[in-house]
Scaffold this motif. Structure first.
Motif, short mmCIF file in Angstrom:
data_model
loop_
_atom_site.label_atom_id
_atom_site.label_comp_id
_atom_site.label_asym_id
_atom_site.label_seq_id
_atom_site.Cartn_x
_atom_site.Cartn_y
_atom_site.Cartn_z
N THR A 153 26.51 38.14 11.48
CA THR A 153 27.84 38.40 10.93
C THR A 153 28.25 37.37 9.88
O THR A 153 29.26 37.54 9.22
N LEU A 154 27.48 36.31 9.70
CA LEU A 154 27.85 35.27 8.75
C LEU A 154 27.62 35.68 7.30
O LEU A 154 28.18 35.07 6.40
N LEU A 155 26.79 36.67 7.05
CA LEU A 155 26.44 37.17 5.72
C LEU A 155 25.53 36.21 4.95
O LEU A 155 24.55 36.60 4.37
N GLY A 156 25.86 34.94 4.93
CA GLY A 156 25.06 33.94 4.23
C GLY A 156 25.65 32.56 4.46
O GLY A 156 26.69 32.42 5.09
N GLY A 157 24.99 31.53 3.96
CA GLY A 157 25.46 30.17 4.15
C GLY A 157 25.12 29.68 5.55
O GLY A 157 24.27 30.24 6.22
N MET A 158 25.82 28.61 5.98
CA MET A 158 25.54 28.08 7.31
C MET A 158 26.73 27.32 7.86
O MET A 158 27.60 26.88 7.13
N MET A 159 26.73 27.20 9.18
CA MET A 159 27.69 26.35 9.89
C MET A 159 26.87 25.23 10.52
O MET A 159 25.83 25.48 11.11
N ASP A 168 31.76 24.39 7.94
CA ASP A 168 31.56 25.82 7.80
C ASP A 168 31.47 26.18 6.32
O ASP A 168 32.47 26.18 5.61
N SER A 169 30.27 26.44 5.85
CA SER A 169 30.08 26.86 4.46
C SER A 169 29.47 28.25 4.43
O SER A 169 28.63 28.56 3.60
N THR A 170 29.93 29.10 5.35
CA THR A 170 29.40 30.46 5.42
C THR A 170 30.11 31.36 4.43
O THR A 170 31.28 31.14 4.07
N LEU A 171 29.42 32.38 4.00
CA LEU A 171 29.97 33.36 3.08
C LEU A 171 31.14 34.09 3.73
O LEU A 171 32.15 34.37 3.09
N ARG A 172 31.01 34.39 5.03
CA ARG A 172 32.09 35.08 5.75
C ARG A 172 33.40 34.28 5.67
O ARG A 172 34.46 34.84 5.37
N THR A 173 33.33 32.99 5.89
CA THR A 173 34.53 32.15 5.84
C THR A 173 35.10 32.08 4.41
O THR A 173 36.31 32.14 4.21
N LYS A 174 34.21 31.99 3.43
CA LYS A 174 34.66 31.94 2.03
C LYS A 174 35.36 33.23 1.64
O LYS A 174 36.38 33.21 0.94
N VAL A 175 34.84 34.38 2.10
CA VAL A 175 35.47 35.67 1.82
C VAL A 175 36.84 35.73 2.50
O VAL A 175 37.83 36.18 1.90
N GLN A 176 36.92 35.26 3.74
CA GLN A 176 38.20 35.25 4.45
C GLN A 176 39.22 34.37 3.73
O GLN A 176 40.39 34.72 3.61
N GLN A 177 38.78 33.20 3.25
CA GLN A 177 39.68 32.30 2.53
C GLN A 177 40.16 32.93 1.23
O GLN A 177 41.32 32.80 0.85
N LEU A 178 39.26 33.64 0.55
CA LEU A 178 39.61 34.32 -0.70
C LEU A 178 40.63 35.41 -0.42
O LEU A 178 41.61 35.56 -1.17
N LYS A 179 40.45 36.19 0.65
CA LYS A 179 41.42 37.24 1.02
C LYS A 179 42.80 36.63 1.27
O LYS A 179 43.81 37.16 0.82
N LEU A 180 42.83 35.52 2.01
CA LEU A 180 44.11 34.86 2.29
C LEU A 180 44.77 34.36 1.01
O LEU A 180 45.98 34.47 0.83
N ALA A 181 43.97 33.79 0.13
CA ALA A 181 44.50 33.27 -1.13
C ALA A 181 45.06 34.42 -1.98
O ALA A 181 46.11 34.27 -2.62
N MET A 182 44.38 35.56 -1.98
CA MET A 182 44.84 36.71 -2.76
C MET A 182 46.13 37.28 -2.18
O MET A 182 47.01 37.69 -2.92
N LYS A 183 46.25 37.31 -0.85
CA LYS A 183 47.48 37.80 -0.22
C LYS A 183 48.64 36.87 -0.54
O LYS A 183 49.76 37.31 -0.76
#
Length: 186
Positions: A153-159, A168-183
Motif C-alpha cells: 500500500t506504500l506505492l513507493g519510497g520507504m519508512m 516516512d518518505s513513502t509516496l503514499r504519505t507524500k500524496v496524502q500531504q499533497l491532498k491536505l495542502a490542496m484542500k
C-alpha cells in the motif's frame, strides 16, 4: 487508547529490563535472547498462541499451563521459563511481545547494535540492503541489524524506524500531504 499503549510500553520496559538484569547476572544474555527470539517466532507463526496471549476469557491458570508446556517442550533455560511463567502468572501476556522487544533492544544496545525496521512497497535487493545498512551505520555510529518489511500500500519510497524515530518518505504519505495542502488552499 494512548493510556493503554503507554501501559503496555511501561510494562514492556520494566519487565524487559528486569529480565535483562537477571540474565546478565547469570551470564545467560545470549541464550535467553535466542530463546525469546524463538518464542517470538512461535507467536508470529501461530494464530492460536497469539490469540491466547490476548484473550481475556482464557483463565490465568490455563495460560500459565500452556506457556510452561510450550517453554518445556522447546527446551528453554530455567531463566526463560521462569520469566514466561511470571508474565503469565501476573496476567501480563498481552504485553509479552513488547517485553521481548525491550529485552532484545537492551542486548543490542549493550553490544553497540541497533535494529532498524525498513518498510518498502517492494522488497530490497541485497545491494540496496547493504547500502542502507552502511549509510545508517555511519550516521548512527552503531552496527545495524536491518529488518525489511513489505507493504504494497506504500506505492513507493520507504519508512525507516529506528527506536521511536520514524522517517516516512513513502509516496503514499507524500500524496496524502499533497491532498491536505490542496484542500487547505481552497
Amino acid at each position: 487508547m494512548s493510556s493503554v499503549h503507554s501501559l503496555k510500553f511501561e510494562l514492556s520496559s520494566r519487565y524487559g529490563l528486569a529480565l535483562f538484569e537477571v540474565a546478565e547476572g547469570r551470564k545467560e544474555l545470549e541464550k535467553v535472547g535466542r530463546e525469546l527470539e524463538e518464542f517470538s517466532l512461535m507467536i508470529e507463526g501461530s494464530k492460536d498462541l497469539s490469540f491466547m496471549l490476548k484473550c481475556p476469557t482464557i483463565s490465568r491458570s490455563d495460560k500459565v499451563s500452556a506457556i510452561m508446556a510450550i517453554a518445556e517442550r522447546a527446551g528453554f533455560s530455567r531463566t526463560t521459563k521462569d520469566f514466561l511463567g511470571l508474565v503469565a502468572k501476573n496476567n501480563r501476556l498481552f504485553a509479552l511481545p513488547g517485553m521481548i522487544k525491550a529485552f532484545l533492544s537492551l542486548i543490542e544496545e549493550k553490544e553497540g547494535e541497533v535494529t532498524v525496521e525498513v518498510t518498502t512497497a517492494q522488497g530490497l535487493a541485497d545491494e540496496q540492503r547493504k547500502k542502507i545498512s552502511s549509510e545508517l551505520s555511519s550516521a548512527l555510529g552503531k552496527t545495524i541489524r536491518l529488518e525489511v518489511k513489505e507493504d504494497k500500500t506504500l506505492l513507493g519510497g520507504m519508512m525507516v524506524k529506528v527506536g521511536s524515530l520514524l522517517i516516512d518518505s513513502t509516496l503514499r504519505t507524500k500524496v496524502q500531504q499533497l491532498k491536505l495542502a490542496m484542500k487547505g488552499a481552497q
